[in-house]
Structures are given as C-alpha cells and as structure tokens.
Scaffold this motif. Structure first.
Motif, short mmCIF file in Angstrom:
data_model
loop_
_atom_site.label_atom_id
_atom_site.label_comp_id
_atom_site.label_asym_id
_atom_site.label_seq_id
_atom_site.Cartn_x
_atom_site.Cartn_y
_atom_site.Cartn_z
N PHE A 18 43.95 49.72 12.24
CA PHE A 18 42.49 49.60 10.86
C PHE A 18 43.07 50.54 9.75
CE2 PHE A 18 38.82 51.29 8.58
CZ PHE A 18 38.38 50.30 8.55
N ALA A 19 43.23 51.85 10.74
CA ALA A 19 43.98 52.82 9.09
C ALA A 19 44.75 52.56 8.51
CB ALA A 19 43.95 54.22 9.92
N ASP A 20 46.10 51.90 9.61
CA ASP A 20 46.90 51.03 9.02
C ASP A 20 46.46 50.14 7.55
OD1 ASP A 20 49.99 51.28 8.15
OD2 ASP A 20 49.68 49.23 10.10
N HIS A 21 45.36 49.73 8.67
CA HIS A 21 45.26 48.75 6.89
C HIS A 21 44.75 48.94 5.94
CE1 HIS A 21 42.83 44.65 6.35
NE2 HIS A 21 42.11 45.38 5.93
N CYS A 22 43.85 50.28 5.91
CA CYS A 22 42.99 50.18 5.12
C CYS A 22 44.46 50.89 3.69
CB CYS A 22 42.03 51.32 5.71
SG CYS A 22 40.84 50.43 6.15
N ARG A 23 45.59 51.80 4.59
CA ARG A 23 46.48 52.13 3.61
C ARG A 23 47.21 51.22 3.53
NH1 ARG A 23 46.99 56.03 1.09
NH2 ARG A 23 46.41 57.74 2.74
N SER A 24 47.24 50.25 3.95
CA SER A 24 48.40 48.61 2.81
C SER A 24 47.34 48.79 1.77
CB SER A 24 48.71 48.15 3.93
OG SER A 24 47.33 47.54 4.38
#
Length: 85
Positions: A73-79
């Motif tokens: 989820f953090a990776d998705h938000c960062r992208s």
C-alpha cells in the motif's frame, strides 16, 4: 523492513522502547522491550506538512501478511504521488 521502506521512498525511523507491565497474580512487573519502525510518506503539497500514517503490529515470525499489505500500500501511494495522480 527498514531497507524495504526506504526503497519505497519513505522517510524511515526507528524507536526503541521498554515497558513495565504489571501482570495479574505476579508480584514483579514484566519488562517488554522492542523497537517501533515507522515511515513517513509526505504529501507533495502544502510544504510537505501532510502525511499518511499506517500502522501494523509485527512480532518476529507472525503477521507477515499484514506487513506485506502495508508495504504494498505504501508503494502504491508513493507511485501515485510520483505520477501526480
């Protein structure tokens, strides 16, 4: 965990803690020590004063699914922040 969070682009920190917990029926309190690891994903607007905080309890060897979901989820938000969408 710290390396993975940093590779996603989170500002990552750790905090050591010690808690003395009184246990029922035991005269001496139990001492629990550990480390909190947290990452901050700052919003690109408003001088980066907005942030998203997500927490997941993690005990060595357990709850790996929740940890993996949080990191994804953090990776998705960062992208999404990187793309501006």
């Amino acid at each position: 965990i710290i390396d993975k969070m940093e590779s996603i682009g989170l500002h990552t920190y750790h905090q050591n803690f010690t808690v003395r917990v009184p246990l029922h029926d035991i005269s001496e309190p139990s001492t629990i020590t550990g480390m909190n690891i947290y990452g901050i994903l700052r919003a690109p607007r408003i001088a980066s004063t907005e942030a998203l905080v997500i927490t997941v309890p993690y005990k060595q060897g357990s709850n790996k699914g929740a940890l993996a979901l949080m990191l994804s989820f953090a990776d998705h938000c960062r992208s999404k922040l990187s793309n501006g969408t």
